[in-house]
Motif scaffolding. Structure first.
Motif, PDB file in Angstrom:
ATOM      1  N   LEU A 281     -18.498 -17.241 -67.459  1.00 13.99           N
ATOM      2  CA  LEU A 281     -19.889 -17.613 -67.263  1.00 13.99           C
ATOM      3  C   LEU A 281     -20.076 -19.008 -67.842  1.00 13.99           C
ATOM      4  N   VAL A 282     -20.685 -19.912 -67.081  1.00 15.83           N
ATOM      5  CA  VAL A 282     -20.896 -21.297 -67.498  1.00 15.83           C
ATOM      6  C   VAL A 282     -22.391 -21.489 -67.741  1.00 15.83           C
ATOM      7  N   VAL A 283     -22.767 -22.035 -68.904  1.00 19.72           N
ATOM      8  CA  VAL A 283     -24.177 -22.148 -69.296  1.00 19.72           C
ATOM      9  C   VAL A 283     -24.469 -23.568 -69.768  1.00 19.72           C
ATOM     10  N   THR A 284     -25.630 -24.096 -69.402  1.00 24.48           N
ATOM     11  CA  THR A 284     -26.047 -25.424 -69.864  1.00 24.48           C
ATOM     12  C   THR A 284     -27.554 -25.449 -70.039  1.00 24.48           C
ATOM     13  N   THR A 285     -28.036 -26.292 -70.946  1.00 25.60           N
ATOM     14  CA  THR A 285     -29.470 -26.494 -71.162  1.00 25.60           C
ATOM     15  C   THR A 285     -29.759 -27.982 -71.211  1.00 25.60           C
TER      16      THR A 285
ATOM     17  N   VAL B  76     -34.422 -29.306 -62.271  1.00 27.76           N
ATOM     18  CA  VAL B  76     -33.295 -28.486 -61.824  1.00 27.76           C
ATOM     19  C   VAL B  76     -32.034 -29.340 -61.712  1.00 27.76           C
ATOM     20  N   LEU B  77     -32.190 -30.542 -61.156  1.00 31.45           N
ATOM     21  CA  LEU B  77     -31.067 -31.448 -60.926  1.00 31.45           C
ATOM     22  C   LEU B  77     -30.269 -31.716 -62.200  1.00 31.45           C
ATOM     23  N   ALA B  78     -30.958 -32.005 -63.306  1.00 32.17           N
ATOM     24  CA  ALA B  78     -30.273 -32.354 -64.553  1.00 32.17           C
ATOM     25  C   ALA B  78     -29.356 -31.235 -65.014  1.00 32.17           C
TER      26      ALA B  78
ATOM     27  N   THR C 236     -19.861 -22.545 -59.787  1.00 34.97           N
ATOM     28  CA  THR C 236     -20.739 -22.092 -58.710  1.00 34.97           C
ATOM     29  C   THR C 236     -22.095 -21.746 -59.312  1.00 34.97           C
ATOM     30  N   PRO C 237     -23.202 -22.350 -58.839  1.00 36.00           N
ATOM     31  CA  PRO C 237     -24.526 -22.076 -59.416  1.00 36.00           C
ATOM     32  C   PRO C 237     -24.920 -20.610 -59.268  1.00 36.00           C
ATOM     33  N   VAL C 238     -25.572 -20.070 -60.306  1.00 35.19           N
ATOM     34  CA  VAL C 238     -26.025 -18.678 -60.286  1.00 35.19           C
ATOM     35  C   VAL C 238     -27.529 -18.602 -60.530  1.00 35.19           C
ATOM     36  N   GLY C 239     -27.999 -19.003 -61.713  1.00 30.03           N
ATOM     37  CA  GLY C 239     -29.413 -18.823 -62.040  1.00 30.03           C
ATOM     38  C   GLY C 239     -29.978 -19.961 -62.862  1.00 30.03           C
ATOM     39  N   PHE C 240     -31.322 -19.988 -62.951  1.00 30.46           N
ATOM     40  CA  PHE C 240     -32.015 -21.079 -63.639  1.00 30.46           C
ATOM     41  C   PHE C 240     -33.281 -20.538 -64.284  1.00 30.46           C
ATOM     42  N   THR C 241     -33.520 -20.888 -65.553  1.00 27.35           N
ATOM     43  CA  THR C 241     -34.751 -20.522 -66.249  1.00 27.35           C
ATOM     44  C   THR C 241     -35.367 -21.773 -66.872  1.00 27.35           C
TER      45      THR C 241
ATOM     46  N   HIS D 214     -37.963 -27.821 -70.288  1.00 27.75           N
ATOM     47  CA  HIS D 214     -36.547 -27.653 -70.614  1.00 27.75           C
ATOM     48  C   HIS D 214     -36.008 -26.514 -69.759  1.00 27.75           C
ATOM     49  N   GLY D 215     -34.837 -26.736 -69.193  1.00 28.39           N
ATOM     50  CA  GLY D 215     -34.245 -25.738 -68.311  1.00 28.39           C
ATOM     51  C   GLY D 215     -32.903 -25.269 -68.816  1.00 28.39           C
ATOM     52  N   THR D 216     -32.529 -24.081 -68.400  1.00 32.23           N
ATOM     53  CA  THR D 216     -31.198 -23.526 -68.665  1.00 32.23           C
ATOM     54  C   THR D 216     -30.630 -23.035 -67.347  1.00 32.23           C
ATOM     55  N   ALA D 217     -29.406 -23.453 -67.036  1.00 31.10           N
ATOM     56  CA  ALA D 217     -28.757 -23.051 -65.795  1.00 31.10           C
ATOM     57  C   ALA D 217     -27.494 -22.264 -66.099  1.00 31.10           C
ATOM     58  N   PHE D 218     -27.205 -21.313 -65.230  1.00 31.33           N
ATOM     59  CA  PHE D 218     -26.030 -20.461 -65.365  1.00 31.33           C
ATOM     60  C   PHE D 218     -25.169 -20.605 -64.112  1.00 31.33           C
ATOM     61  N   GLY D 219     -23.868 -20.641 -64.327  1.00 29.91           N
ATOM     62  CA  GLY D 219     -22.947 -20.676 -63.210  1.00 29.91           C
ATOM     63  C   GLY D 219     -21.724 -19.843 -63.519  1.00 29.91           C
ATOM     64  N   SER D 220     -20.786 -19.813 -62.582  1.00 31.05           N
ATOM     65  CA  SER D 220     -19.552 -19.058 -62.800  1.00 31.05           C
ATOM     66  C   SER D 220     -18.385 -19.833 -62.210  1.00 31.05           C
ATOM     67  N   ILE D 221     -17.216 -19.603 -62.789  1.00 33.68           N
ATOM     68  CA  ILE D 221     -15.986 -20.102 -62.194  1.00 33.68           C
ATOM     69  C   ILE D 221     -15.077 -18.912 -61.964  1.00 33.68           C
TER      70      ILE D 221
END
Length: 362
Positions: free
Chosen positions: A53-57, A81-83, A94-99, A145-152
């Motif tokens: 699981l890949v996470v960024t804020t 969202v872009l940032a 691969t993008p999964v979710g965004f909060t 402020h956003g947090t995005a989740f992805g996966s590899i």
């Protein structure tokens, strides 16, 4: 005759729960969020074969185009969202979710608030992110402020740490196009004077998700980072973490025509435009023995790229190479908590990046 002005409704007029029920949930449920949005947590289906699981804020940056009169909250929502999506791209995820956590003053108009969430929703759909909701609250000024989740899907992690001497440094995407379009709009007086591709570069830039998913799966890259603070900042991210130095190719023939043309109009050094941020490209290193394979993949998959430089042995450092000379480069980038940061003063920051001498010995 009644000449009363129409009432402009503000967030204070509506209150939190009316905003949630009449703007945020309807916009996101019909778009990137899905019908289930509205509980304490969102439930996102995941691929069980994904091993990481890949996470960024990141903050939702106020778009630079506000400084030339395009004060659009829709565009600000897109950028929020872009940032975060660009960080996922740098990891090949691969993008999964965004909060999000959104703050706004009570006197902000309901129309602007709606525009922001519609821009956010459009970007989530465009980038393949399920909007999982978040939080809103009152504050003295607007911010997000956003947090995005992805996966590899396998163990090939792309970080900043594994660049080796001999690797080729490349940019996945254009260099200098965003700032060239911005300066052109500034020169001509409006964004409406630009063509559709130039407008899109300013208002709806895209992260390199598709390109980096492809390259991550092949294993040709040794390191990567996105360009959110300037190309030199991205190069330093890799150099510092990998313990290497970088020779940056700055020959005049390296500069794209759009960079050269706009720099002449403004009396600027084209190298400064080339090294600016805003194109949301990924700066990556290609393994020394995989460069030919990288070129074949890029041609087959229509991936736009250019050579930025070469990795050498450390200690970490950045050196410009042009006209058979090698000189140490000043690290020009966005940095918070300093007087020329973008968040402190966007125009002062832009001037700093475009006009500060590139070389330390200048």
């Amino acid at each position: 005759m009644n000449h009363a002005k129409p009432t402009v409704e503000t967030l204070s007029d509506w209150g939190e729960f009316r905003l949630l029920n009449e703007i945020i949930l309807p916009v996101l449920r019909a778009g990137s969020g899905g019908a289930s949005l509205g509980d304490d947590c969102a439930f996102i289906e995941s691929d069980r074969t994904a091993s990481h699981l890949v996470v960024t804020t990141d903050v939702g940056p106020k778009p630079l185009v506000w400084s030339i009169g395009h004060c659009s909250y829709w565009t600000w929502g897109w950028y929020s969202v872009l940032a975060n999506a660009s960080d996922l791209a740098a990891a090949g995820a691969t993008p999964v979710g965004f909060t999000t956590s959104v703050e706004a003053p009570g006197d902000m108009t309901v129309a602007d608030f709606r525009d922001y969430f519609e821009g956010m929703d459009a970007a989530c759909k465009e980038f393949g992110l399920k909007n999982a909701g978040g939080n809103i609250r009152v504050a003295p000024r607007f911010a997000c402020h956003g947090t995005a989740f992805g996966s590899i899907s396998d163990s090939r992690r792309i970080t900043r740490n594994e660049c080796k001497a001999g690797d080729t440094i490349v940019a996945i995407g254009k260099c200098g196009y965003f700032i060239a379009c911005y300066l052109k709009a500034q020169r001509l007086g409006s964004i409406e004077s630009l063509d559709s591709e130039e407008v899109a570069a300013l208002l709806k830039p895209r992260p390199r998700i598709r390109e980096m998913e492809i390259l991550q799966s092949t294993g040709v890259l040794s390191a990567a980072t996105d360009n959110s603070d300037g190309v030199l900042g991205s190069l330093w991210n890799i150099a510092e973490r990998s313990g290497i130095s970088v020779d940056v190719c700055l020959e005049s023939g390296q500069m794209p025509d759009y960079v050269t043309k706009e720099s002449l109009h403004h009396g600027l050094d084209p190298r400064h435009l080339f090294l600016f941020w805003g194109d949301w490209q990924v700066i990556a290193s290609v393994k020394a023995d995989r460069m030919k394979e990288f070129e074949r993949i890029a041609e087959r998959e229509s991936i736009e790229w250019s050579v930025i430089g070469k990795a050498n042995k450390g200690p970490p450092g950045l050196f410009g190479v042009e006209e058979n000379q090698r000189r140490e480069i000043r690290l020009l980038r966005n940095e918070n908590f300093v007087s020329h940061s973008f968040n402190e003063n966007p125009m002062s920051h832009t001037d700093y990046l475009l006009r500060t001498p590139l070389y330390i010995d200048s």
